[in-house]
Scaffold this active site. Structure first.
Site, PDB file in Angstrom:
ATOM      1  N   GLU A   1      -0.899 -29.454  27.040  1.00 58.82           N
ATOM      2  CA  GLU A   1      -2.144 -29.984  26.470  1.00 58.82           C
ATOM      3  C   GLU A   1      -1.944 -31.279  25.678  1.00 58.82           C
ATOM      4  OE1 GLU A   1      -5.354 -29.279  26.727  1.00 58.82           O
ATOM      5  OE2 GLU A   1      -4.935 -27.761  28.253  1.00 58.82           O
TER       6      GLU A   1
ATOM      7  N   SER B   1       1.543  -7.775  -0.758  1.00 55.43           N
ATOM      8  CA  SER B   1       2.279  -8.754   0.040  1.00 55.43           C
ATOM      9  C   SER B   1       1.491 -10.014   0.383  1.00 55.43           C
ATOM     10  CB  SER B   1       2.853  -8.110   1.295  1.00 55.43           C
ATOM     11  OG  SER B   1       1.861  -7.952   2.281  1.00 55.43           O
TER      12      SER B   1
ATOM     13  N   TYR C   1      -8.275   0.306  -3.433  1.00 53.72           N
ATOM     14  CA  TYR C   1      -7.217   0.945  -4.232  1.00 53.72           C
ATOM     15  C   TYR C   1      -6.316  -0.156  -4.793  1.00 53.72           C
ATOM     16  CZ  TYR C   1      -4.826  -0.084   0.094  1.00 53.72           C
ATOM     17  OH  TYR C   1      -4.330  -0.747   1.179  1.00 53.72           O
TER      18      TYR C   1
ATOM     19  N   LYS D   1       0.220  -7.916  12.930  1.00 55.52           N
ATOM     20  CA  LYS D   1      -0.828  -7.012  12.468  1.00 55.52           C
ATOM     21  C   LYS D   1      -2.083  -7.319  13.273  1.00 55.52           C
ATOM     22  CE  LYS D   1      -2.653  -5.037   8.186  1.00 55.52           C
ATOM     23  NZ  LYS D   1      -2.762  -5.122   6.717  1.00 55.52           N
TER      24      LYS D   1
ATOM     25  N   THR E   1       0.820  -1.216   0.000  1.00 53.99           N
ATOM     26  CA  THR E   1       0.000   0.000   0.000  1.00 53.99           C
ATOM     27  C   THR E   1       0.847   1.256   0.000  1.00 53.99           C
ATOM     28  OG1 THR E   1      -1.850  -1.074   1.097  1.00 53.99           O
ATOM     29  CG2 THR E   1      -1.703   1.287   1.396  1.00 53.99           C
TER      30      THR E   1
ATOM     31  N   THR F   1       1.623  -4.526   4.071  1.00 52.97           N
ATOM     32  CA  THR F   1       1.522  -4.790   5.504  1.00 52.97           C
ATOM     33  C   THR F   1       0.970  -6.174   5.853  1.00 52.97           C
ATOM     34  OG1 THR F   1      -0.617  -3.708   5.543  1.00 52.97           O
ATOM     35  CG2 THR F   1       1.299  -2.357   6.127  1.00 52.97           C
ATOM     36  N   ASP F   2       0.307  -6.818   4.905  1.00 53.12           N
ATOM     37  CA  ASP F   2      -0.358  -8.088   5.241  1.00 53.12           C
ATOM     38  C   ASP F   2       0.612  -9.144   5.764  1.00 53.12           C
ATOM     39  OD1 ASP F   2      -2.593  -6.824   4.321  1.00 53.12           O
ATOM     40  OD2 ASP F   2      -2.958  -8.158   2.629  1.00 53.12           O
TER      41      ASP F   2
END
Ligand code: GLN
Length: 331
Positions: free
Chosen positions: A288, A61, A28, A167, A14, A94-95
């Site tokens: 666990e 990304s 966009y 994120k 972006t 950013t992903d």
């Protein structure tokens, strides 16, 4: 006063995105403008560093993959070995910034700063965050303070560690956080301020070396949920996965319809790492599940996408689960 030499490696996202109007903040196009345009948009960069740009690739990304990572890491290592490069900035969507940051944290062998930066608003938007984020990233990459801190991520005036940042919000500017463990510091008034650093091994101390590799072992992620079935897990194993990250519910708990397939996969040599979908906290070894008996590994505090990266790199060195478990406590 001599300015540091900072290389900007552009990869898309972006920060290089453009929208139809100044209020287009969704819908966009990412990865549109090139590195020279990114640099030209922030003339202030020249006051804090001698900047040079290079377009390594140009992607959104979500399309990040192992091949791009290998290419980027090799390029960063080559550049940092040069005396005329003091630090590197990588512009990135950013992903998957958190995954690239951890991959480089484990495969870049230098104490020189490496800073990954992105933006949540495209370059054409009102109050686009790309220019200030890029300015902060260049400042940080040229700073003495960032030396030896591992790969850093900066957006929104904050500095986070590549190992820990994640994120946390699909769209807001303050999306990048290190919940609980905390951010490393801030950038304010054109100065970085650090308050903590990661205790885990990274960069110059990392033993993972991808310099001669063209591929990485197949590792896939299986997500835990109520009423879970083993269909995806079995398909990954049938497709040749060498490792599976099980992002279990809670403390990495195993659904009893899935546990037998995990054991079966382990018996075929697939390395199983119990991680958690929760996102915070340690997955306790022999908590666990009886990991000693099942010969499983636990992810410590790594989320599933970061555990996947460490397991891929671990599998380039060994299939010994004791050694792999040691890596998960060290890195
Ligand atoms: N804010 C962003 O950078 C997201 C754009 C795009 N999905 C990417 O990750 O490249």
């Amino acid at each position: 006063q001599k300015l540091p030499n900072v290389m900007i490696l552009a990869t898309g996202g972006t920060i290089a995105g453009t929208g139809a109007t100044s209020t287009t903040t969704v819908g966009y196009t990412a990865a549109k403008i090139g590195v020279e345009a990114l640099i030209d948009a922030v003339p202030e960069l020249k006051k804090v560093a001698n900047v040079k740009g290079e377009q390594v690739f140009q992607i959104a990304s979500e399309n990040m993959n192992n091949d791009y990572w290998l290419k980027l890491s090799k390029r960063v290592n080559t550049l940092l070995a040069q005396d005329d490069v003091d630090g590197i900035v990588i512009t990135h969507g950013t992903d998957t910034i958190e995954e690239t940051a951890y991959f480089l944290d484990l495969t870049v062998h230098s104490k020189k700063p490496v800073v990954i930066v992105g933006a949540m608003r495209p370059s054409t938007a009102i109050s686009a965050d790309g220019p200030i984020n890029l300015y902060n990233a260049v400042l940080l990459a040229g700073s003495k303070e960032a030396i030896g801190k591992g790969v850093l991520v900066t957006l929104n005036d904050q500095i986070n560690a590549g190992r820990e940042v994640t994120k946390t919000n699909t769209s807001t500017l303050d999306t990048f956080k290190t919940p609980e463990l905390g951010l490393l510091g801030y950038i304010q008034g054109s100065k970085p301020f650090f308050y903590r650093q990661s205790t885990r091994k990274h960069t110059a101390d990392s033993e993972f070396d991808i310099s001669k590799m063209d591929t990485l072992p197949q590792v896939d992620i299986v997500y835990g949920y109520a009423n879970m079935n083993p269909i995806a897990l079995n398909a990954f194993v049938a497709a040749g996965a060498k490792g599976i990250i099980h992002a279990g519910v809670g403390d990495g708990s195993l659904n009893n319809t899935v546990a037998p397939s995990l054991t079966e996969a382990r018996n075929k040599g697939v390395v199983i790492v119990r991680s958690s979908r929760v996102g915070q906290g340690i997955v306790a070894r022999n908590g666990e599940a009886d990991d000693d008996k099942l010969d499983f590994v636990v992810s410590d505090t790594l989320n599933a996408q970061k555990a996947r990266i460490l397991l891929m790199l671990a599998l380039t060195k060994t299939t010994d689960t004791k050694q792999i478990q040691k890596y998960f406590y060290e890195y």
